[in-house]
Design an enzyme around this catalytic site. Sequence first.
Site, PDB file in Angstrom:
ATOM      1  N   ASP A 143     -11.908  10.841  -6.307  1.00 52.05           N
ATOM      2  CA  ASP A 143     -11.467   9.711  -7.135  1.00 52.05           C
ATOM      3  C   ASP A 143     -11.892   9.986  -8.575  1.00 52.05           C
ATOM      4  O   ASP A 143     -13.019   9.704  -8.960  1.00 52.05           O
ATOM      5  CB  ASP A 143     -12.092   8.421  -6.609  1.00 52.05           C
ATOM      6  CG  ASP A 143     -11.556   7.179  -7.305  1.00 52.05           C
ATOM      7  OD1 ASP A 143     -10.789   7.324  -8.276  1.00 52.05           O
ATOM      8  OD2 ASP A 143     -11.903   6.067  -6.877  1.00 52.05           O
ATOM      9  N   HIS A 148       0.779   3.684 -10.237  1.00 49.92           N
ATOM     10  CA  HIS A 148       0.190   4.058  -8.951  1.00 49.92           C
ATOM     11  C   HIS A 148       1.252   4.772  -8.124  1.00 49.92           C
ATOM     12  O   HIS A 148       2.120   4.143  -7.525  1.00 49.92           O
ATOM     13  CB  HIS A 148      -0.320   2.828  -8.209  1.00 49.92           C
ATOM     14  CG  HIS A 148      -1.408   2.092  -8.928  1.00 49.92           C
ATOM     15  ND1 HIS A 148      -2.528   2.723  -9.411  1.00 49.92           N
ATOM     16  CD2 HIS A 148      -1.543   0.790  -9.275  1.00 49.92           C
ATOM     17  CE1 HIS A 148      -3.319   1.842 -10.005  1.00 49.92           C
ATOM     18  NE2 HIS A 148      -2.737   0.662  -9.946  1.00 49.92           N
ATOM     19  N   GLU A 203      -1.784   9.737 -10.673  1.00 48.78           N
ATOM     20  CA  GLU A 203      -1.304   8.655 -11.528  1.00 48.78           C
ATOM     21  C   GLU A 203      -1.291   9.058 -12.999  1.00 48.78           C
ATOM     22  O   GLU A 203      -2.244   9.655 -13.489  1.00 48.78           O
ATOM     23  CB  GLU A 203      -2.191   7.423 -11.388  1.00 48.78           C
ATOM     24  CG  GLU A 203      -2.386   6.951  -9.971  1.00 48.78           C
ATOM     25  CD  GLU A 203      -3.223   5.685  -9.906  1.00 48.78           C
ATOM     26  OE1 GLU A 203      -3.645   5.195 -10.977  1.00 48.78           O
ATOM     27  OE2 GLU A 203      -3.451   5.190  -8.800  1.00 48.78           O
ATOM     28  N   ARG A 242       0.830  -1.206   0.000  1.00 51.06           N
ATOM     29  CA  ARG A 242       0.000   0.000   0.000  1.00 51.06           C
ATOM     30  C   ARG A 242       0.863   1.253   0.000  1.00 51.06           C
ATOM     31  O   ARG A 242       1.613   1.513   0.936  1.00 51.06           O
ATOM     32  CB  ARG A 242      -0.921   0.003   1.222  1.00 51.06           C
ATOM     33  CG  ARG A 242      -1.698   1.286   1.424  1.00 51.06           C
ATOM     34  CD  ARG A 242      -2.755   1.484   0.346  1.00 51.06           C
ATOM     35  NE  ARG A 242      -3.796   0.471   0.440  1.00 51.06           N
ATOM     36  CZ  ARG A 242      -4.844   0.414  -0.375  1.00 51.06           C
ATOM     37  NH1 ARG A 242      -4.952   1.287  -1.360  1.00 51.06           N
ATOM     38  NH2 ARG A 242      -5.745  -0.521  -0.235  1.00 51.06           N
TER      39      ARG A 242
END
Length: 338
Positions: A239, A194, A298, A63
């Site tokens: 998001d 990412h 990203e 993560r």
Amino acid sequence: MEAQAVEREGGMNGLEKLVLREGGWSAEVYLYGAHVTSWKSSQGEELLFLSSKALFEPPKAIRGTAAASPSASRSSPTSAPFLPTASPATASGPSTPIPNSTPLPTPLQPSSISFFLLLLLLLTTISKPIPTGASITSNSYLSFFFSLPLPNFFSSFEYRLRVQLGPAGLLTLTSRVRNTNSDGKPFSFTFAYHTYFSVSDISEVRVEGLETLDYLDNLQDRSRFTEQGDAITFEGELDRIYLEAPRKIAILDHEKNRTFVVIKDGLPDAVVWNPWDKKAKAMSDFGDEEYKHMVCVEAAAIEDPVTLKPTEEWTGRLQLSLVPNTHVGGSLDVPNAL
């Protein structure tokens, strides 16, 4: 005596990592998944976000960090079906495609990362200490090569990743994907780097370069909107997939008076993500309050999947640098920029 350009070290949970050094800067790359887990300035300050609860347990993703993630497109005739987005409880990133519930051969079970990255992780964990296909050079870069001849219901492809640490800490990730299908069929995929950046306070962060662009909102079933602000700021969960994004994006951290500059090539889209408090608490590998000190921006190819004919190759490149806030603008000159 100067440190070696590349050093091998033991990492978390018995996993092995390689450390790149250049002019006082450093970057760490785990052989497990080729995750870039650290990028430190010449003052020793960590610039990437890595969750304190990150799991270094194959086949789970780490993560945070910076990692490449190619995923088979739903339009690929030889790939397994994929969902368009990950579920909130298991998402490894804002728009990471994950496999559907179709059973896969053990140990290839779906996880919270893209299926292709899962294969890559499994390959690196069964490799030698410096796996075949991973090479070290004297000028601070690593090259990883993975050739994946897969069962008939998947596309076969080669994936190459090069990680380079250059002057002034310039961090470059270059990915190449080549269609190696022998049946003459095309191969389609989406892709994202990412990249989780460490910031002082998310409420003091601005992302510039994406204003006036159309974006798909993952919090509203990928409905399409147009960005109205002069910069992206954060007051809650965000998001989004910004479409036809410019080559250069700036992440301004006002409290630390510094700016991350993201330069991308071959990747038309950009994803911006912060889970905020509720989603942070729902993720087992993410600290409850850590959303305050990270932002994910990203470089990606999502809206229009990349399609390769047999033997064709695609290249996607990401370059990260750090500059003072006063140097940001249309005339920004990043050393050795793409």
